[in-house]
Design a protein around this motif. Sequence first.
Motif, PDB file in Angstrom:
ATOM      1  N   THR A 177       0.857  -1.186   0.000  1.00 32.94           N
ATOM      2  CA  THR A 177       0.000   0.000   0.000  1.00 32.94           C
ATOM      3  C   THR A 177       0.893   1.236   0.000  1.00 32.94           C
ATOM      4  O   THR A 177       2.097   1.146   0.267  1.00 32.94           O
ATOM      5  CB  THR A 177      -0.892   0.024   1.247  1.00 32.94           C
ATOM      6  N   ASP A 178       0.309   2.381  -0.271  1.00 32.46           N
ATOM      7  CA  ASP A 178       1.098   3.619  -0.286  1.00 32.46           C
ATOM      8  C   ASP A 178       1.770   3.860   1.058  1.00 32.46           C
ATOM      9  O   ASP A 178       2.951   4.199   1.115  1.00 32.46           O
ATOM     10  CB  ASP A 178       0.208   4.817  -0.627  1.00 32.46           C
ATOM     11  N   ARG A 179       1.021   3.677   2.131  1.00 32.12           N
ATOM     12  CA  ARG A 179       1.567   3.922   3.460  1.00 32.12           C
ATOM     13  C   ARG A 179       2.720   2.963   3.769  1.00 32.12           C
ATOM     14  O   ARG A 179       3.764   3.366   4.282  1.00 32.12           O
ATOM     15  CB  ARG A 179       0.474   3.786   4.510  1.00 32.12           C
ATOM     16  N   SER A 180       2.545   1.685   3.432  1.00 38.22           N
ATOM     17  CA  SER A 180       3.599   0.696   3.684  1.00 38.22           C
ATOM     18  C   SER A 180       4.840   0.980   2.849  1.00 38.22           C
ATOM     19  O   SER A 180       5.961   0.869   3.329  1.00 38.22           O
ATOM     20  CB  SER A 180       3.096  -0.713   3.375  1.00 38.22           C
ATOM     21  N   TYR A 181       4.626   1.371   1.608  1.00 41.09           N
ATOM     22  CA  TYR A 181       5.764   1.690   0.745  1.00 41.09           C
ATOM     23  C   TYR A 181       6.513   2.912   1.265  1.00 41.09           C
ATOM     24  O   TYR A 181       7.738   2.943   1.272  1.00 41.09           O
ATOM     25  CB  TYR A 181       5.292   1.920  -0.694  1.00 41.09           C
ATOM     26  N   ASP A 182       5.773   3.920   1.706  1.00 43.70           N
ATOM     27  CA  ASP A 182       6.416   5.112   2.264  1.00 43.70           C
ATOM     28  C   ASP A 182       7.243   4.767   3.491  1.00 43.70           C
ATOM     29  O   ASP A 182       8.358   5.266   3.660  1.00 43.70           O
ATOM     30  CB  ASP A 182       5.371   6.163   2.628  1.00 43.70           C
ATOM     31  N   ARG A 183       6.728   3.903   4.351  1.00 44.80           N
ATOM     32  CA  ARG A 183       7.481   3.480   5.533  1.00 44.80           C
ATOM     33  C   ARG A 183       8.732   2.709   5.141  1.00 44.80           C
ATOM     34  O   ARG A 183       9.791   2.882   5.737  1.00 44.80           O
ATOM     35  CB  ARG A 183       6.606   2.636   6.447  1.00 44.80           C
ATOM     36  N   LEU A 184       8.608   1.856   4.141  1.00 46.94           N
ATOM     37  CA  LEU A 184       9.759   1.079   3.673  1.00 46.94           C
ATOM     38  C   LEU A 184      10.854   1.988   3.128  1.00 46.94           C
ATOM     39  O   LEU A 184      12.017   1.866   3.493  1.00 46.94           O
ATOM     40  CB  LEU A 184       9.329   0.067   2.613  1.00 46.94           C
TER      41      LEU A 184
END
Length: 50
Positions: free
Chosen positions: A36-43
């Motif tokens: 997801t966008d949020r997970s990718y941003d955290r990664l």
Amino acid sequence: MIAAAIEKASTAKRPRIRYAVGGGAKPILFARRMLTDRSYDRLTQAIFGA
């Protein structure tokens, strides 16, 4: 590697919008599609410290 991608893009009849170039490009693009966008941003924040 990058020069070959530039040559391929400049001579292609219908060039793609993006080309995966470099050692880590394909795993990053794969993660972008799967997360997801949020997970990718955290990664990316964890990896690059951005």
